[in-house]
Motif scaffolding. Structure first.
Motif, PDB file in Angstrom:
ATOM      1  N   LYS A 149      -1.209  -8.817   4.304  1.00  0.00           N
ATOM      2  CA  LYS A 149      -1.452  -8.318   5.643  1.00  0.00           C
ATOM      3  C   LYS A 149      -2.076  -6.927   5.539  1.00  0.00           C
ATOM      4  O   LYS A 149      -1.990  -6.322   4.470  1.00  0.00           O
ATOM      5  N   HIS A 179       5.877  -9.604   4.147  1.00  0.00           N
ATOM      6  CA  HIS A 179       7.067  -9.564   3.287  1.00  0.00           C
ATOM      7  C   HIS A 179       8.369  -9.388   4.075  1.00  0.00           C
ATOM      8  O   HIS A 179       9.441  -9.689   3.568  1.00  0.00           O
ATOM      9  N   PHE A 180       8.300  -8.951   5.348  1.00  0.00           N
ATOM     10  CA  PHE A 180       9.536  -8.846   6.125  1.00  0.00           C
ATOM     11  C   PHE A 180      10.217 -10.216   6.256  1.00  0.00           C
ATOM     12  O   PHE A 180      11.429 -10.297   6.349  1.00  0.00           O
ATOM     13  N   LYS A 183      12.888 -10.994   3.713  1.00  0.00           N
ATOM     14  CA  LYS A 183      14.130 -10.203   3.660  1.00  0.00           C
ATOM     15  C   LYS A 183      15.311 -11.062   4.096  1.00  0.00           C
ATOM     16  O   LYS A 183      15.230 -11.796   5.077  1.00  0.00           O
ATOM     17  N   GLU A 217      10.357   5.338   9.237  1.00  0.00           N
ATOM     18  CA  GLU A 217      10.241   5.600   7.796  1.00  0.00           C
ATOM     19  C   GLU A 217      10.161   7.108   7.583  1.00  0.00           C
ATOM     20  O   GLU A 217       9.583   7.821   8.402  1.00  0.00           O
ATOM     21  N   LEU A 219       8.783   8.226   4.729  1.00  0.00           N
ATOM     22  CA  LEU A 219       7.592   8.376   3.872  1.00  0.00           C
ATOM     23  C   LEU A 219       6.402   8.920   4.643  1.00  0.00           C
ATOM     24  O   LEU A 219       6.240   8.627   5.823  1.00  0.00           O
ATOM     25  N   ARG A 224      -2.329   6.829   0.284  1.00  0.00           N
ATOM     26  CA  ARG A 224      -2.911   5.605   0.859  1.00  0.00           C
ATOM     27  C   ARG A 224      -3.883   5.870   2.002  1.00  0.00           C
ATOM     28  O   ARG A 224      -4.115   4.994   2.832  1.00  0.00           O
ATOM     29  N   PHE A 227      -6.524   3.253   2.873  1.00  0.00           N
ATOM     30  CA  PHE A 227      -6.028   2.082   3.610  1.00  0.00           C
ATOM     31  C   PHE A 227      -5.600   2.482   5.019  1.00  0.00           C
ATOM     32  O   PHE A 227      -5.970   1.861   6.007  1.00  0.00           O
ATOM     33  N   ASP A 236      -0.653  -1.715  10.767  1.00  0.00           N
ATOM     34  CA  ASP A 236       0.059  -1.832   9.494  1.00  0.00           C
ATOM     35  C   ASP A 236       1.425  -2.492   9.688  1.00  0.00           C
ATOM     36  O   ASP A 236       1.849  -3.303   8.865  1.00  0.00           O
ATOM     37  N   MET A 237       2.102  -2.138  10.773  1.00  0.00           N
ATOM     38  CA  MET A 237       3.511  -2.530  10.901  1.00  0.00           C
ATOM     39  C   MET A 237       3.822  -3.420  12.107  1.00  0.00           C
ATOM     40  O   MET A 237       4.642  -4.320  12.014  1.00  0.00           O
ATOM     41  N   HIS A 241       4.711  -6.982  10.690  1.00  0.00           N
ATOM     42  CA  HIS A 241       6.150  -7.131  10.453  1.00  0.00           C
ATOM     43  C   HIS A 241       6.983  -7.200  11.742  1.00  0.00           C
ATOM     44  O   HIS A 241       7.857  -8.045  11.886  1.00  0.00           O
ATOM     45  N   LYS A 327       5.733   6.924  10.424  1.00  0.00           N
ATOM     46  CA  LYS A 327       5.896   7.621   9.139  1.00  0.00           C
ATOM     47  C   LYS A 327       6.452   9.020   9.411  1.00  0.00           C
ATOM     48  O   LYS A 327       6.262   9.584  10.485  1.00  0.00           O
ATOM     49  N   ARG A 334      15.612  -0.001   9.010  1.00  0.00           N
ATOM     50  CA  ARG A 334      14.943  -1.187   9.578  1.00  0.00           C
ATOM     51  C   ARG A 334      16.019  -1.894  10.365  1.00  0.00           C
ATOM     52  O   ARG A 334      16.873  -2.558   9.775  1.00  0.00           O
TER      53      ARG A 334
HETATM   54  C1  BG6 Z   1       4.167  -2.286   4.207  1.00  0.00           C
HETATM   55  C2  BG6 Z   1       3.387  -1.204   4.884  1.00  0.00           C
HETATM   56  O1  BG6 Z   1       3.672  -3.555   4.570  1.00  0.00           O
HETATM   57  O2  BG6 Z   1       5.536  -2.194   4.577  1.00  0.00           O
HETATM   58  C3  BG6 Z   1       3.956   0.157   4.521  1.00  0.00           C
HETATM   59  O3  BG6 Z   1       2.014  -1.281   4.509  1.00  0.00           O
HETATM   60  C4  BG6 Z   1       5.436   0.214   4.806  1.00  0.00           C
HETATM   61  O4  BG6 Z   1       3.264   1.188   5.236  1.00  0.00           O
HETATM   62  C5  BG6 Z   1       6.150  -0.984   4.175  1.00  0.00           C
HETATM   63  O5  BG6 Z   1       5.954   1.435   4.285  1.00  0.00           O
HETATM   64  C6  BG6 Z   1       7.611  -1.051   4.581  1.00  0.00           C
HETATM   65  O6  BG6 Z   1       8.235  -2.109   3.886  1.00  0.00           O
HETATM   66  P1  BG6 Z   1       9.745  -2.019   3.430  1.00  0.00           P
HETATM   67  O7  BG6 Z   1      10.054  -3.348   2.845  1.00  0.00           O
HETATM   68  O8  BG6 Z   1       9.841  -0.892   2.471  1.00  0.00           O
HETATM   69  O9  BG6 Z   1      10.515  -1.742   4.699  1.00  0.00           O
END
Ligand code: BG6
Length: 470
Positions: A149, A179-180, A183, A217, A219, A224, A227, A236-237, A241, A327, A334
């Motif tokens: 994604k 990837h969410f 989880k 987050e 971070l 990046r 991107f 992105d999110m 997700h 960010k 989460r």
């Molecule tokens: C990624 C995003 O898909 O998911 C990132 O590109 C983000 O910006 C990350 O930090 C968060 O994933 P997780 O699994 O660490 O919550």
């Protein structure tokens, strides 16, 4: 893990193999699958990118990634066995000659015939060129392809990308990853709803006041900018997700848990989403973002977004879903919160108290809590806030669990599409997002380490964000 199927022999080609995701998640994840015995019995992993690296340099890069980000002790023998699987071939979208020869050599070594898994960990702008080049080089034959994604950056680019994908691959070969969905706690939303008689009867507009999906987050964008400048927090999110989590929270019971039934129901929720209203969206940018390396002067890229989403169907009409992520916020969490309505009969004083809440902590492995009111011990009949909590490690052995990327790579290796997204669902999400993408509100600055612009609190008022806790 004992019962997890071992995949058929296969050559894995990792595009973007020297990038951030490969370093943090994909290479450590593949190593962990190897240690757990969940890679194919015969397998090769070919790293590729535009960089020119020798096999040895790629192995050194992979070892550093596994040491820094891996979840398990790196035993030297396990590493040597894994390193033997790794090789590297540079690829330029115009010329996949070296890569194709490397893939064929790897296939000859393991005698698998053309059985490939391409993992495209590349930015949306590079995707179409690579997919077309895979087709031209004959590398789509006998292949599955995992596409990272965000899938496109708007409706038109998602459609273009889907069209390019379908020229080279049949939809059954395509695994669009979010990837969410790998989880544990996200999948546990389904288990909690559909395996228990306790919650599903209350899972509707008669009982639920609102839903929050909140992923702050701490971070920054780190290195990046390349991107992030073309993506931002929403692309992105949220369109990825957070909407996928919303799909699990809001879906109707699927006829079964097989891939098609589940994805069909998720897409039905997306069809019922109302187009986003830009006046119900707050975009923010952390102070200091403009000074990050690679960020354009005066950039309007959002590093924070909070929005209200409405679902126009019988179950959810009138129930706002509040989504927030950003960010450099005060905490990295989460959390999905289901906030229930107050009882119709007001027997107790306590209007000041928060409503009952079901709180899913989507950390890995995470947990679930119920927040409710209980009698305060003592002579008076007074009530106060109380909490029941489930943590995975208290009820289950978690040492064998797979992290989200590990789980999803293994699913793609065995051909299980249940936790992947589908072209029609993704295009619908971009369609819903179009009013916002066409008329985005200006970004509001917020100091790092806070909860974003104050307007995000006004968005949910008179309700409140569940986070920060308490
Ligand atoms: C990624 C995003 O898909 O998911 C990132 O590109 C983000 O910006 C990350 O930090 C968060 O994933 P997780 O699994 O660490 O919550």
């Amino acid at each position: 893990m004992k019962h997890a199927p071992v995949p058929d022999d296969r050559v894995i080609v990792l595009f973007g193999s020297t990038g951030d995701l490969a370093r943090r998640k994909l290479l450590p994840g593949l190593f962990r699958l190897a240690v757990a015995g969940l890679l194919p019995r015969s397998c090769r992993i070919i790293g590729t990118s535009r960089k020119s690296l020798s096999n040895e340099e790629f192995r050194t890069f992979a070892r550093a990634a596994v040491d820094e980000f891996g979840r398990c002790e790196v035993a030297e023998e396990a590493w040597r066995n894994f390193a033997r699987l790794l090789s590297y071939a540079p690829s330029d979208a115009g010329d996949f000659g070296v890569l194709a020869a490397t893939v064929e050599r790897a296939e000859a070594e393991i005698g698998s015939g053309p059985r490939r898994l391409h993992y495209l960990s590349v930015p949306p702008a590079a995707m179409v060129r690579i997919i077309e080049a895979l087709g031209r080089a004959g590398l789509a034959e006998g292949a599955r392809v995992i596409v990272e994604k965000p899938f496109g950056t708007d409706l038109a680019s998602a459609r273009r990308l889907n069209a390019a994908v379908h020229l080279a691959f049949d939809e059954s070969q395509v695994f669009r990853i979010d990837h969410f969905l790998g989880k544990e706690t996200v999948q546990n939303i389904l288990a909690l709803r559909f395996a228990n008689g306790l919650f599903e009867p209350a899972w509707n507009r008669d009982h639920i006041d609102h839903v929050q999906i909140d992923v702050p987050e701490t971070l920054s964008i780190g290195s990046r900018a390349g991107f992030y400048e073309s993506t931002g927090a929403f692309r992105d999110m949220v369109v990825t997700h957070l909407f996928q989590v919303l799909g699990f929270v809001a879906m109707e019971p699927p006829a079964s848990l097989d891939a098609k039934a589940l994805v069909d129901e998720k897409v039905r929720v997306f069809r019922s989403l109302e187009p986003l209203d830009p006046t119900r969206v707050v975009r923010g940018q952390y102070e200091g973002y403009l000074a990050e390396d690679g960020v354009a002067p005066g950039s309007q890229t959002d590093t924070f977004v909070a929005l209200e989403v409405r679902i126009d169907n019988a179950r959810w009409a009138g129930v706002p879903f509040y989504l927030r992520t950003g960010k450099r916020l005060a905490e990295g969490r989460r959390v999905t919160t289901i906030a229930f309505k107050k009882p119709r009969l007001r027997m107790f004083d306590g209007d000041g108290f928060c409503p009952n809440k079901l709180v899913f902590d989507l950390a890995d492995p995470g947990g679930i809590a119920v927040e409710f009111l209980a009698k305060v011990p003592g002579a008076a009949m007074a009530i106060g806030p109380a909490r029941m909590a489930f943590a995975y490690e208290d009820s289950f052995c978690t040492s064998n669990r797979l992290e989200a990327y590990e789980r999803l790579i293994h699913d793609a290796l065995i051909g299980d599409r249940t936790l992947f997204t589908r072209a029609d669902g993704i295009e619908r999400l971009w369609e819903v997002a179009t009013p916002l993408l066409e008329s985005p509100p200006p970004v509001q600055a917020y100091p790092a380490g806070t909860w974003g612009p104050g307007a995000a609190d006004d968005l949910v008022a008179p309700r409140r964000w569940h986070l920060p806790d308490g």
